[in-house]
Design an enzyme around this catalytic site. Structure first.
Site, PDB file in Angstrom:
ATOM      1  N   HIS A   1       4.850  -0.825   6.016  1.00 48.19           N
ATOM      2  CA  HIS A   1       5.076   0.431   5.274  1.00 48.19           C
ATOM      3  C   HIS A   1       6.535   0.864   5.373  1.00 48.19           C
ATOM      4  CE1 HIS A   1       0.603   1.981   5.088  1.00 48.19           C
ATOM      5  NE2 HIS A   1       0.872   1.052   4.206  1.00 48.19           N
TER       6      HIS A   1
ATOM      7  N   LYS B   1     -14.470  -5.178   6.287  1.00 49.25           N
ATOM      8  CA  LYS B   1     -13.951  -3.806   6.175  1.00 49.25           C
ATOM      9  C   LYS B   1     -15.090  -2.789   6.258  1.00 49.25           C
ATOM     10  CE  LYS B   1     -10.780  -0.646   4.033  1.00 49.25           C
ATOM     11  NZ  LYS B   1      -9.593  -0.406   3.225  1.00 49.25           N
TER      12      LYS B   1
ATOM     13  N   ASN C   1      -4.815  -1.544  10.132  1.00 48.51           N
ATOM     14  CA  ASN C   1      -3.387  -1.300   9.910  1.00 48.51           C
ATOM     15  C   ASN C   1      -2.527  -2.422  10.511  1.00 48.51           C
ATOM     16  OD1 ASN C   1      -1.382   1.532   9.689  1.00 48.51           O
ATOM     17  ND2 ASN C   1      -3.252   1.332   8.506  1.00 48.51           N
TER      18      ASN C   1
ATOM     19  N   GLU D   1     -10.688   6.980  10.958  1.00 49.01           N
ATOM     20  CA  GLU D   1      -9.635   6.376  11.769  1.00 49.01           C
ATOM     21  C   GLU D   1      -9.333   7.163  13.041  1.00 49.01           C
ATOM     22  OE1 GLU D   1      -6.397   4.310   9.535  1.00 49.01           O
ATOM     23  OE2 GLU D   1      -5.079   5.364  10.924  1.00 49.01           O
TER      24      GLU D   1
ATOM     25  N   HIS E   1       0.970  -3.063   9.218  1.00 50.80           N
ATOM     26  CA  HIS E   1       1.333  -1.982   8.301  1.00 50.80           C
ATOM     27  C   HIS E   1       2.413  -1.048   8.853  1.00 50.80           C
ATOM     28  CE1 HIS E   1      -2.147  -3.469   6.174  1.00 50.80           C
ATOM     29  NE2 HIS E   1      -1.971  -2.605   5.192  1.00 50.80           N
TER      30      HIS E   1
ATOM     31  N   LYS F   1      -9.845   5.619   1.634  1.00 51.04           N
ATOM     32  CA  LYS F   1      -8.478   6.142   1.776  1.00 51.04           C
ATOM     33  C   LYS F   1      -7.876   6.251   0.382  1.00 51.04           C
ATOM     34  CE  LYS F   1      -6.894   4.793   6.395  1.00 51.04           C
ATOM     35  NZ  LYS F   1      -5.911   3.980   7.171  1.00 51.04           N
TER      36      LYS F   1
ATOM     37  N   ARG G   1     -12.280  20.269  -6.570  1.00 52.38           N
ATOM     38  CA  ARG G   1     -12.537  20.069  -5.123  1.00 52.38           C
ATOM     39  C   ARG G   1     -13.437  18.873  -4.835  1.00 52.38           C
ATOM     40  NH1 ARG G   1     -12.998  25.806  -4.751  1.00 52.38           N
ATOM     41  NH2 ARG G   1     -10.975  26.674  -4.210  1.00 52.38           N
TER      42      ARG G   1
ATOM     43  N   HIS H   1       3.148  -4.479  -1.696  1.00 49.09           N
ATOM     44  CA  HIS H   1       2.469  -4.103  -0.447  1.00 49.09           C
ATOM     45  C   HIS H   1       1.971  -5.323   0.345  1.00 49.09           C
ATOM     46  CE1 HIS H   1       0.062  -1.755   2.352  1.00 49.09           C
ATOM     47  NE2 HIS H   1      -0.980  -2.517   2.052  1.00 49.09           N
TER      48      HIS H   1
ATOM     49  N   ARG I   1     -10.738   1.911  13.363  1.00 48.84           N
ATOM     50  CA  ARG I   1     -10.253   1.676  12.001  1.00 48.84           C
ATOM     51  C   ARG I   1      -8.754   1.381  11.981  1.00 48.84           C
ATOM     52  NH1 ARG I   1     -11.697   4.495   6.176  1.00 48.84           N
ATOM     53  NH2 ARG I   1     -10.194   3.211   5.018  1.00 48.84           N
TER      54      ARG I   1
ATOM     55  N   GLU J   1      -3.975  -9.567   2.831  1.00 47.52           N
ATOM     56  CA  GLU J   1      -4.980  -8.652   3.400  1.00 47.52           C
ATOM     57  C   GLU J   1      -6.284  -9.412   3.722  1.00 47.52           C
ATOM     58  OE1 GLU J   1      -4.147  -5.478   4.171  1.00 47.52           O
ATOM     59  OE2 GLU J   1      -3.120  -4.460   2.504  1.00 47.52           O
TER      60      GLU J   1
HETATM   61  N1  LIG Z   1      -6.729   2.704   0.114  1.00 49.37           N
HETATM   62  C1  LIG Z   1      -6.661   1.621   0.871  1.00 49.37           C
HETATM   63  O1  LIG Z   1      -7.467   1.416   1.782  1.00 49.37           O
HETATM   64  C2  LIG Z   1      -5.606   0.603   0.600  1.00 49.37           C
HETATM   65  C3  LIG Z   1      -5.712  -0.672   1.164  1.00 49.37           C
HETATM   66  C4  LIG Z   1      -4.738  -1.615   0.864  1.00 49.37           C
HETATM   67  C5  LIG Z   1      -3.705  -1.290   0.005  1.00 49.37           C
HETATM   68  N2  LIG Z   1      -3.645  -0.063  -0.543  1.00 49.37           N
HETATM   69  C6  LIG Z   1      -2.599   0.263  -1.518  1.00 49.37           C
HETATM   70  O2  LIG Z   1      -2.803  -0.572  -2.647  1.00 49.37           O
HETATM   71  C7  LIG Z   1      -1.558  -0.740  -3.316  1.00 49.37           C
HETATM   72  C8  LIG Z   1      -1.338  -2.195  -3.630  1.00 49.37           C
HETATM   73  O3  LIG Z   1      -2.379  -2.631  -4.477  1.00 49.37           O
HETATM   74  P1  LIG Z   1      -2.186  -3.901  -5.416  1.00 49.37           P
HETATM   75  O4  LIG Z   1      -1.613  -5.018  -4.641  1.00 49.37           O
HETATM   76  O5  LIG Z   1      -3.448  -4.098  -6.148  1.00 49.37           O
HETATM   77  O6  LIG Z   1      -1.018  -3.427  -6.384  1.00 49.37           O
HETATM   78  P2  LIG Z   1      -1.051  -2.849  -7.884  1.00 49.37           P
HETATM   79  O7  LIG Z   1      -2.098  -1.859  -8.055  1.00 49.37           O
HETATM   80  O8  LIG Z   1       0.360  -2.466  -8.183  1.00 49.37           O
HETATM   81  O9  LIG Z   1      -1.448  -4.130  -8.729  1.00 49.37           O
HETATM   82  C9  LIG Z   1      -0.580  -5.247  -8.704  1.00 49.37           C
HETATM   83  C10 LIG Z   1      -0.075  -5.619 -10.111  1.00 49.37           C
HETATM   84  O10 LIG Z   1      -1.074  -6.393 -10.736  1.00 49.37           O
HETATM   85  C11 LIG Z   1      -1.408  -5.835 -11.995  1.00 49.37           C
HETATM   86  N3  LIG Z   1      -2.834  -6.114 -12.184  1.00 49.37           N
HETATM   87  C12 LIG Z   1      -3.871  -5.657 -11.443  1.00 49.37           C
HETATM   88  N4  LIG Z   1      -5.000  -6.249 -11.834  1.00 49.37           N
HETATM   89  C13 LIG Z   1      -4.683  -7.083 -12.842  1.00 49.37           C
HETATM   90  C14 LIG Z   1      -5.418  -7.984 -13.644  1.00 49.37           C
HETATM   91  N5  LIG Z   1      -6.724  -8.217 -13.435  1.00 49.37           N
HETATM   92  N6  LIG Z   1      -4.765  -8.658 -14.601  1.00 49.37           N
HETATM   93  C15 LIG Z   1      -3.428  -8.496 -14.799  1.00 49.37           C
HETATM   94  N7  LIG Z   1      -2.664  -7.692 -14.048  1.00 49.37           N
HETATM   95  C16 LIG Z   1      -3.299  -6.992 -13.087  1.00 49.37           C
HETATM   96  C17 LIG Z   1      -1.039  -4.383 -11.913  1.00 49.37           C
HETATM   97  O11 LIG Z   1      -0.772  -3.855 -13.177  1.00 49.37           O
HETATM   98  C18 LIG Z   1       0.202  -4.450 -11.036  1.00 49.37           C
HETATM   99  O12 LIG Z   1       1.319  -4.774 -11.832  1.00 49.37           O
HETATM  100  C19 LIG Z   1      -0.494  -0.171  -2.403  1.00 49.37           C
HETATM  101  O13 LIG Z   1      -0.099   1.090  -2.873  1.00 49.37           O
HETATM  102  C20 LIG Z   1      -1.204  -0.030  -1.075  1.00 49.37           C
HETATM  103  O14 LIG Z   1      -0.641   0.994  -0.285  1.00 49.37           O
HETATM  104  C21 LIG Z   1      -4.568   0.884  -0.262  1.00 49.37           C
HETATM  105  O1  LIG Z   2      -8.391   1.095   5.110  1.00 50.63           O
HETATM  106  C1  LIG Z   2      -7.624   1.179   6.078  1.00 50.63           C
HETATM  107  O2  LIG Z   2      -7.869   1.888   7.050  1.00 50.63           O
HETATM  108  C2  LIG Z   2      -6.361   0.414   6.074  1.00 50.63           C
HETATM  109  O3  LIG Z   2      -5.520   0.623   6.938  1.00 50.63           O
HETATM  110  C3  LIG Z   2      -6.174  -0.616   5.004  1.00 50.63           C
HETATM  111  C4  LIG Z   2      -4.720  -0.924   4.698  1.00 50.63           C
HETATM  112  O4  LIG Z   2      -4.680  -2.242   4.197  1.00 50.63           O
HETATM  113  C5  LIG Z   2      -4.140  -0.022   3.609  1.00 50.63           C
HETATM  114  O5  LIG Z   2      -2.872  -0.471   3.238  1.00 50.63           O
HETATM  115  C6  LIG Z   2      -4.140   1.456   3.889  1.00 50.63           C
HETATM  116  O6  LIG Z   2      -3.790   2.189   2.730  1.00 50.63           O
HETATM  117  C7  LIG Z   2      -3.165   1.860   4.953  1.00 50.63           C
HETATM  118  O7  LIG Z   2      -3.529   3.105   5.391  1.00 50.63           O
HETATM  119  P1  LIG Z   2      -2.528   4.148   6.023  1.00 50.63           P
HETATM  120  O8  LIG Z   2      -3.447   5.143   6.637  1.00 50.63           O
HETATM  121  O9  LIG Z   2      -1.682   3.434   7.016  1.00 50.63           O
HETATM  122  O10 LIG Z   2      -1.722   4.705   4.906  1.00 50.63           O
HETATM  123 ZN   LIG Z   3      -2.760  -2.653   3.270  1.00 51.06          ZN
END
Ligand SMILES: NC(=O)c1ccc[n+]([C@@H]2O[C@H](COP(=O)([O-])OP(=O)(O)OC[C@H]3O[C@@H](n4cnc5c(N)ncnc54)[C@H](O)[C@@H]3O)[C@@H](O)[C@H]2O)c1
Ligand SMILES: O=C(O)C(=O)C[C@@H](O)[C@H](O)[C@H](O)COP(=O)(O)O
Ligand SMILES: [Zn+2]
Length: 378
Positions: free
Chosen positions: A261, A236, A254, A246, A257, A153, A131, A276, A250, A195
């Site tokens: 998405h 951010k 998006n 959000e 997005h 998130k 949890r 992404h 917040r 981003e």
């Molecule tokens: N939680 C949030 O607030 C938030 C915000 C933005 C995006 N996201 C999510 O993040 C994801 C995208 O993240 P991403 O663009 O980092 O993609 P990813 O995690 O797939 O990484 C991109 C690629 O780069 C490689 N990689 C990463 N770091 C590396 C390094 N230093 N050296 C060599 N290879 C490396 C990974 O193995 C992968 O193949 C999506 O799922 C998106 O929805 C979440």
């Molecule tokens: O942190 C946030 O809030 C964002 O919206 C950042 C976005 O870049 C990110 O892709 C996030 O995961 C999107 O959130 P979601 O709630 O639309 O899934």
């Molecule tokens: Zn994003």
């Protein structure tokens, strides 16, 4: 350099102010070597599971494990396949099972070493095992350093849409080591840049103009890269501190997005076609074009932002996505699953111009569908 000794650049610290859940984001070169000390300072006596993907395991995992061992932190590594398709239930289960099998307690930590995929997946595991465990983000992609590691998130995808299953779970610490970006493939760096540009487009027009002038230095790895990452994290952190879950502002994060998405779901989360950050680049351009079509903004602003994104090599149009896209109706089905939908009404982040984004509630579906049909490549 002085007297043959290499210059040490102290990390920049950005604070995410969330009361008792406040934490620091450290941004700077060569942070991985001191990661064990930094983690032990904030979370004394913990054991950890380091979740990573197979690419990052090959390039960065040994350094992090050595740093943890040097600080006396017992670490178990858990590796998942690289790419968006790891954000799914069976991978989540495998990560949770590995954390439990290592007998980590609630007070121990999950450490995400990787891009946003690893961060979202590992963060969700940290949110639900026992949890809620402690959580540390060690982002290794540009996108993860400027966005996904900050703000709490976490989650996985469903077939019908992105991030439809998840939880808010803030990290205890974010260590953004800018040196690890040296091994990141160029396509992924570009995707993360979308981003970065997003923060300028939302409400920082001066930052957007600075990016237009400095993007080459950012890509080349000069001090401008650290500046861009720290500025993005600060942007951010401000928004998250004001609206953690959000309920209002917040949603601005998006921008791009709602379209983006839907495109990721419509392409089956196939990173060979669309990752992404690329989806966000196309989505932000569509949001600016749609705003201009609705007479909310000048088309000159859409031209300007699209020109910049294309200059750095990002896709901006539906026709830039390789392969066949499903028709507008199918894209609208994915848009209808967006988490910002309220009582069936669509919410989009629209804009009055560069740096003037706003949350538009109750956007009618028909004009969006017509707009997608007009912009559809088939
Ligand atoms: N939680 C949030 O607030 C938030 C915000 C933005 C995006 N996201 C999510 O993040 C994801 C995208 O993240 P991403 O663009 O980092 O993609 P990813 O995690 O797939 O990484 C991109 C690629 O780069 C490689 N990689 C990463 N770091 C590396 C390094 N230093 N050296 C060599 N290879 C490396 C990974 O193995 C992968 O193949 C999506 O799922 C998106 O929805 C979440
Ligand atoms: O942190 C946030 O809030 C964002 O919206 C950042 C976005 O870049 C990110 O892709 C996030 O995961 C999107 O959130 P979601 O709630 O639309 O899934
Ligand atoms: Zn994003």
């Amino acid at each position: 350099m002085t007297d043959g000794q290499s210059e040490t650049i102290p990390p920049r610290t950005v604070r995410v102010a969330l009361g008792e859940r406040s934490y620091d984001i450290l941004v700077g070169p060569d942070l991985l070597a001191g990661a064990g000390t930094a983690i032990a300072k904030r979370l004394p006596g913990i054991r950890v599971a380091v979740v990573t993907d197979e690419n990052v395991a090959a390039t960065q995992l040994p350094s992090l494990i050595s740093a943890l061992e040097a600080a006396g932190i017992d670490a178990t590594a858990v590796t998942v396949p690289a790419g968006e398709r790891s954000k799914r239930f069976d991978r989540l289960q495998a990560v949770c099972d590995a954390v439990i099998a290592a007998r980590l307690e609630r007070g121990d930590a999950v450490v995400a070493l990787g891009g946003g995929v690893v961060g979202d997946l590992a963060g969700f595991a940290a949110a639900i095992v026992r949890r809620g465990m402690r959580f540390v983000q060690v982002p290794t992609s540009l996108l993860a350093q400027v966005d996904s590691s900050v703000g709490g998130k976490t989650g996985i995808n469903a077939e019908a849409g992105k991030n439809l299953v998840g939880a808010f779970h803030q990290p205890d610490l974010v260590l953004a080591d800018t040196t690890v970006l040296d091994t990141l493939p160029e396509r992924e760096f570009r995707a993360g840049y979308a981003e970065v540009a997003k923060y300028g487009l939302i409400d920082r027009p001066d930052f957007f103009a600075w990016l237009e002038a400095n993007w080459q230095a950012i890509f080349a790895g000069g001090p401008e890269r650290i500046e861009a990452i720290a500025t993005s994290c600060a942007a951010k952190a401000d928004v998250v501190a004001a609206d953690e879950r959000e309920s209002g502002r917040r949603a601005l994060l998006n921008l791009g997005h709602t379209f983006g998405h839907a495109l990721e779901a419509a392409t089956g989360y196939d990173g060979a076609r669309l990752v992404h950050g690329e989806a966000v680049a196309i989505g932000m351009t569509l949001a600016h074009r749609f705003s201009a079509k609705m007479n909310l903004a000048s088309p000159d602003d859409a031209d300007r932002m699209e020109h910049h994104l294309r200059t750095v090599g990002l896709p901006t149009r539906l026709g830039d996505i390789p392969g066949t896209l499903p028709p507008a109706d199918v894209l609208m089905d994915a848009i209808a699953q967006d988490k910002k939908v309220r009582r069936g009404a669509l919410t989009f982040i629209l804009t009055h111009g560069i740096g003037q984004a706003f949350v538009a509630d109750d956007v009618a579906a028909d004009p969006v569908r017509r707009f997608l049909e007009e912009n559809h490549p088939s």
